[in-house]
Design a protein around this motif. Sequence first.
Motif, short mmCIF file in Angstrom:
data_model
loop_
_atom_site.label_atom_id
_atom_site.label_comp_id
_atom_site.label_asym_id
_atom_site.label_seq_id
_atom_site.Cartn_x
_atom_site.Cartn_y
_atom_site.Cartn_z
N VAL A 11 4.72 -3.87 -1.06
CA VAL A 11 4.34 -2.48 -0.75
C VAL A 11 4.26 -1.68 -2.05
O VAL A 11 3.34 -0.89 -2.28
N ALA A 12 5.23 -1.90 -2.96
CA ALA A 12 5.24 -1.18 -4.22
C ALA A 12 4.03 -1.54 -5.05
O ALA A 12 3.40 -0.68 -5.68
N VAL A 13 3.68 -2.82 -5.09
CA VAL A 13 2.50 -3.25 -5.84
C VAL A 13 1.24 -2.69 -5.22
O VAL A 13 0.31 -2.27 -5.91
N ALA A 14 1.22 -2.64 -3.88
CA ALA A 14 0.04 -2.11 -3.20
C ALA A 14 -0.11 -0.62 -3.47
O ALA A 14 -1.22 -0.11 -3.57
N GLU A 15 1.01 0.08 -3.62
CA GLU A 15 0.95 1.50 -3.87
C GLU A 15 0.56 1.80 -5.32
O GLU A 15 0.03 2.85 -5.62
N GLU A 16 0.84 0.94 -6.21
CA GLU A 16 0.48 1.12 -7.60
C GLU A 16 -1.02 0.99 -7.75
O GLU A 16 -1.65 0.15 -7.13
N GLU A 17 -1.56 1.84 -8.63
CA GLU A 17 -3.00 1.79 -8.84
C GLU A 17 -3.28 1.07 -10.14
O GLU A 17 -2.62 1.26 -11.14
N GLY A 18 -4.32 0.30 -10.07
CA GLY A 18 -4.77 -0.35 -11.27
C GLY A 18 -5.85 0.50 -11.91
O GLY A 18 -6.26 1.53 -11.37
N PRO A 19 -6.34 0.11 -13.08
CA PRO A 19 -7.37 0.90 -13.74
C PRO A 19 -8.63 1.04 -12.90
O PRO A 19 -9.25 2.11 -12.89
N ALA A 20 -9.01 0.02 -12.19
CA ALA A 20 -10.22 0.09 -11.37
C ALA A 20 -10.06 1.12 -10.26
O ALA A 20 -10.98 1.90 -9.98
N GLU A 21 -8.85 1.12 -9.61
CA GLU A 21 -8.61 2.08 -8.53
C GLU A 21 -8.62 3.50 -9.08
O GLU A 21 -9.09 4.44 -8.44
N LYS A 22 -8.05 3.68 -10.28
CA LYS A 22 -8.03 5.01 -10.90
C LYS A 22 -9.46 5.49 -11.19
O LYS A 22 -9.81 6.65 -10.94
N VAL A 23 -10.30 4.60 -11.70
CA VAL A 23 -11.69 4.97 -11.98
C VAL A 23 -12.41 5.31 -10.69
O VAL A 23 -13.17 6.30 -10.62
N VAL A 24 -12.16 4.53 -9.64
CA VAL A 24 -12.81 4.80 -8.35
C VAL A 24 -12.36 6.17 -7.83
O VAL A 24 -13.18 6.96 -7.34
N LYS A 25 -11.04 6.48 -7.92
CA LYS A 25 -10.56 7.79 -7.47
C LYS A 25 -11.17 8.91 -8.31
O LYS A 25 -11.58 9.95 -7.78
N MET A 26 -11.24 8.71 -9.63
CA MET A 26 -11.82 9.73 -10.50
C MET A 26 -13.30 9.94 -10.17
O MET A 26 -13.78 11.07 -10.15
N MET A 27 -14.00 8.86 -9.91
CA MET A 27 -15.42 8.96 -9.54
C MET A 27 -15.57 9.70 -8.21
O MET A 27 -16.49 10.51 -8.04
N ALA A 28 -14.68 9.43 -7.27
CA ALA A 28 -14.73 10.11 -5.97
C ALA A 28 -14.48 11.61 -6.15
O ALA A 28 -15.17 12.43 -5.54
#
Length: 138
Positions: free
Chosen positions: A17-34
């Motif tokens: 769950v902790a790993v799933a909650e952590e964001e990787g660089p790709a997820e951060k870029v996707v959130k920033m793009m959104a």
Amino acid sequence: MSAFRNAVFALLAVLAVAVAEEEGPAEKVVKMMAKLKSKVIKQGEKEDAEFNSYAKFCATTLNEKAYQLKRSEEKNASMTADKAVADQKIQEANDTITLLTAKVATDETDLVQATSDRAAAAMNYSADAKEITDAMDA
């Protein structure tokens, strides 16, 4: 052991769950793009509303100016016609003035002639009256 197994399993579940909650660089870029997409859409909607407002203003102004231009052209045509009528009346008045000036000149000439004729007649009358008076006295 089963308690140990359950504890390990629970620990792995918590880590997953902790790993799933952590964001990787790709997820951060996707959130920033959104987020950027959302901001751009909001800004585009705002600019679209401003443009529509300005376009409405331009259309309204165009209609008002077109109406004012039409009214000005109508007024100009009316005033041009009025000017033509006034020019005609001025010409008629000038013609009347010319005729009356000629008549006044003729009347003044007739007056001078009549005054001269009356003066001559008065002299003739005075001479005739004197002659009659002298004839009566004699």
